[in-house]
Design a protein around this motif. Structure first.
Motif, PDB file in Angstrom:
ATOM      1  N   PRO A   1     -36.157  17.069 -60.046  1.00 54.50           N
ATOM      2  CA  PRO A   1     -34.833  16.994 -60.611  1.00 54.50           C
ATOM      3  C   PRO A   1     -33.966  16.706 -59.548  1.00 54.50           C
ATOM      4  O   PRO A   1     -33.852  16.710 -58.283  1.00 54.50           O
ATOM      5  CB  PRO A   1     -34.768  18.550 -60.634  1.00 54.50           C
ATOM      6  CG  PRO A   1     -35.911  18.993 -60.702  1.00 54.50           C
ATOM      7  CD  PRO A   1     -36.738  18.301 -59.661  1.00 54.50           C
TER       8      PRO A   1
ATOM      9  N   SER B   1     -28.672  21.494 -56.493  1.00 52.96           N
ATOM     10  CA  SER B   1     -29.737  22.197 -56.598  1.00 52.96           C
ATOM     11  C   SER B   1     -29.207  23.576 -57.104  1.00 52.96           C
ATOM     12  O   SER B   1     -28.390  24.267 -56.772  1.00 52.96           O
ATOM     13  CB  SER B   1     -30.409  22.674 -55.086  1.00 52.96           C
ATOM     14  OG  SER B   1     -31.326  23.691 -55.175  1.00 52.96           O
ATOM     15  N   PRO B   2     -30.397  24.348 -58.128  1.00 56.09           N
ATOM     16  CA  PRO B   2     -29.904  25.570 -58.603  1.00 56.09           C
ATOM     17  C   PRO B   2     -29.890  26.559 -57.499  1.00 56.09           C
ATOM     18  O   PRO B   2     -29.160  27.603 -57.429  1.00 56.09           O
ATOM     19  CB  PRO B   2     -31.042  25.822 -59.485  1.00 56.09           C
ATOM     20  CG  PRO B   2     -31.890  24.628 -59.589  1.00 56.09           C
ATOM     21  CD  PRO B   2     -31.295  23.657 -58.568  1.00 56.09           C
TER      22      PRO B   2
ATOM     23  N   ASP C   1     -36.851  25.571 -61.694  1.00 56.15           N
ATOM     24  CA  ASP C   1     -35.724  24.707 -61.027  1.00 56.15           C
ATOM     25  C   ASP C   1     -35.128  23.501 -62.066  1.00 56.15           C
ATOM     26  O   ASP C   1     -34.051  23.359 -62.207  1.00 56.15           O
ATOM     27  CB  ASP C   1     -36.261  24.042 -59.753  1.00 56.15           C
ATOM     28  CG  ASP C   1     -35.069  23.204 -58.843  1.00 56.15           C
ATOM     29  OD1 ASP C   1     -34.104  24.225 -58.738  1.00 56.15           O
ATOM     30  OD2 ASP C   1     -35.245  21.939 -58.715  1.00 56.15           O
ATOM     31  N   GLU C   2     -36.065  22.902 -62.757  1.00 55.58           N
ATOM     32  CA  GLU C   2     -35.547  21.939 -64.011  1.00 55.58           C
ATOM     33  C   GLU C   2     -34.738  22.556 -64.846  1.00 55.58           C
ATOM     34  O   GLU C   2     -33.739  22.032 -65.215  1.00 55.58           O
ATOM     35  CB  GLU C   2     -36.813  21.368 -64.027  1.00 55.58           C
ATOM     36  CG  GLU C   2     -36.567  19.830 -64.866  1.00 55.58           C
ATOM     37  CD  GLU C   2     -37.694  19.269 -65.321  1.00 55.58           C
ATOM     38  OE1 GLU C   2     -38.001  18.002 -65.072  1.00 55.58           O
ATOM     39  OE2 GLU C   2     -38.903  19.926 -65.736  1.00 55.58           O
TER      40      GLU C   2
ATOM     41  N   GLU D   1     -31.512  23.681 -63.611  1.00 56.04           N
ATOM     42  CA  GLU D   1     -30.539  22.318 -63.581  1.00 56.04           C
ATOM     43  C   GLU D   1     -30.147  22.033 -64.909  1.00 56.04           C
ATOM     44  O   GLU D   1     -28.795  21.571 -65.029  1.00 56.04           O
ATOM     45  CB  GLU D   1     -31.251  21.433 -62.973  1.00 56.04           C
ATOM     46  CG  GLU D   1     -30.570  20.039 -62.647  1.00 56.04           C
ATOM     47  CD  GLU D   1     -31.154  18.881 -61.747  1.00 56.04           C
ATOM     48  OE1 GLU D   1     -30.975  17.687 -62.093  1.00 56.04           O
ATOM     49  OE2 GLU D   1     -31.953  19.195 -60.749  1.00 56.04           O
ATOM     50  N   ASP D   2     -30.866  21.901 -65.978  1.00 57.47           N
ATOM     51  CA  ASP D   2     -30.532  21.471 -67.261  1.00 57.47           C
ATOM     52  C   ASP D   2     -29.707  22.439 -67.964  1.00 57.47           C
ATOM     53  O   ASP D   2     -28.826  21.746 -68.831  1.00 57.47           O
ATOM     54  CB  ASP D   2     -31.982  21.153 -68.014  1.00 57.47           C
ATOM     55  CG  ASP D   2     -32.743  19.955 -67.598  1.00 57.47           C
ATOM     56  OD1 ASP D   2     -32.332  19.254 -66.725  1.00 57.47           O
ATOM     57  OD2 ASP D   2     -33.872  20.104 -67.921  1.00 57.47           O
TER      58      ASP D   2
ATOM     59  N   ARG E   1     -28.253  29.786 -63.459  1.00 61.10           N
ATOM     60  CA  ARG E   1     -28.879  30.239 -61.952  1.00 61.10           C
ATOM     61  C   ARG E   1     -29.579  31.569 -62.162  1.00 61.10           C
ATOM     62  O   ARG E   1     -28.530  32.545 -62.182  1.00 61.10           O
ATOM     63  CB  ARG E   1     -27.980  29.965 -60.945  1.00 61.10           C
ATOM     64  CG  ARG E   1     -28.347  30.503 -59.419  1.00 61.10           C
ATOM     65  CD  ARG E   1     -28.937  29.414 -58.654  1.00 61.10           C
ATOM     66  NE  ARG E   1     -29.860  29.957 -57.775  1.00 61.10           N
ATOM     67  CZ  ARG E   1     -29.559  30.815 -56.685  1.00 61.10           C
ATOM     68  NH1 ARG E   1     -28.291  30.887 -56.325  1.00 61.10           N
ATOM     69  NH2 ARG E   1     -30.291  31.067 -55.767  1.00 61.10           N
TER      70      ARG E   1
END
Length: 363
Positions: A7, A11-12, A210-211, A214-215, A219
């Motif tokens: 990703p 970053s988350p 994580d992806e 991000e999307d 968090r």
């Protein structure tokens, strides 16, 4: 972007928590209590095949007894009651009944198509239970449980073909992504990637989380919990506790820990090692109630008093931030653990901002 490209963007791990935001502060104040075994408690209800099927799956062509994750559809009263028993025992964190609720695990029952819904419903049941017990002084949190799946990305299922694999990284990533989406929709406060016996499986889960964060611009705290399978001190895919931590620390989890496979007595050297090497995060520990005994009502011999005494030693030694139970533990175990560890301060965590200065000053 390919199916396994990393990703991009912020970053988350660099963003503030949008859920479970109070949990880090609580971890700095006291040892937080996780619930105990779900399967052990379900077994005590002695459910039949009909209980698992209900009306919705009455004509399903495969046997369904033992598919505990199906019970959020067919016997939600049982799952709700178990959550409430652990909450009454003092648990701060309640795991969703989703250990095997990935499409990969549900393929064994021909139910991969309901995996996402399974997670949504499970999280909602846990959310409702936590909300009933939460107070300003003791908020309760829903931990969305992500199990290891019955497949391994690192180990061949065929002794005659070391290169063979029965699952790919991308397939695991997709299954975990679907599961996590359902848990978020249902109201989970954090994710618990647990019983990690293959670090590559865990990396697929980490990537998916994580992806997803991000999307969705969410968090959510993540706890990673490995499983040392025997006295070798290694997880099944071969890593020591220290190697496991260094393989996943890039995820910057809220906590890392150990669960399952061993009772607290045999787990002690490994949780001590993890508490030493993972000095910039919190530590969780939820062992089995000793070793298996098929003749015992819970399948394990250790009484609440014995488990609590062993966990008290961990707390006294400064190993713990999160304490709970895995296979064979009951609400009575959790109540005893809570009482036993409540007198001790939580394990301290190194502040990465000042660690370098401290080390330089000691040189």
């Amino acid at each position: 972007m390919s199916s396994v490209d990393a990703p991009t963007g912020l970053s988350p791990a660099a963003r503030a928590y949008t859920r479970g935001a109070a949990l880090p502060g609580i971890l700095g104040q006291r040892i937080v209590i996780l619930d105990g075994a779900m399967g052990t408690m379900i077994q005590q209800h002695r459910l039949s095949e009909a209980d698992y099927r209900g009306e919705r799956f009455a004509n399903h062509p495969r046997d369904l007894k033992g598919n505990n994750e199906l019970l959020q559809f067919t016997r939600p009263d049982v799952i709700r009651q178990i959550h409430e028993q652990y909450l009454a025992a003092g648990a701060d964190l309640i795991e969703t009944n989703t250990f095997g609720a990935t499409s990969i695990a549900q393929e064994d029952y021909g139910l991969a198509h309901v995996a996402r819904e399974m997670n949504v419903v499970a999280a909602r049941i846990a959310r409702e239970a936590c909300d009933r017990f939460s107070t300003p002084d003791q908020p309760r949190f829903v931990a969305g449980a992500l199990g290891p799946t019955p497949r391994t990305a690192s180990i061949s299922p065929d002794v005659n073909d070391p290169a063979a694999r029965n699952v790919t990284f991308a397939q695991l990533r997709d299954a975990y992504r679907e599961q996590a989406e359902g848990l978020l929709e249902g109201g989970a406060d954090l994710f618990l990637v647990e019983t990690i016996f293959d670090t590559l499986n865990a990396k697929a889960a980490i990537y998916a989380l994580d992806e997803l964060m991000e999307d969705t611009v969410e968090r959510v705290p993540v706890i990673l919990s490995g499983t040392v399978t025997d006295a070798s001190g290694r997880i099944l895919s071969g890593q020591t506790v220290g190697a496991f931590w260094h393989s996943v620390r890039h995820a910057r989890p809220l906590a890392v820990g150990l669960n399952c496979a061993l009772g607290a007595a045999l787990m002690r050297p490994y949780i001590e090692e993890l508490a030493r090497v993972a000095d910039d995060t919190w530590i969780s520990c939820y062992p089995n109630a000793g070793l298996p005994n098929p003749m015992s009502e819970t399948g394990f011999d250790e009484t609440p008093e014995v488990t609590a005494r062993l966990m008290e030693d961990f707390a006294r030694s400064g190993f713990l931030n999160i304490a709970g139970g895995c296979c064979g533990t009951t609400p009575e175990h959790i109540a005893a653990i809570r009482q036993a560890v409540s007198a001790y301060r939580p394990r301290g965590r190194r502040d990465p901002l000042f660690a370098g200065l401290v080390e330089a000053g000691a040189a």
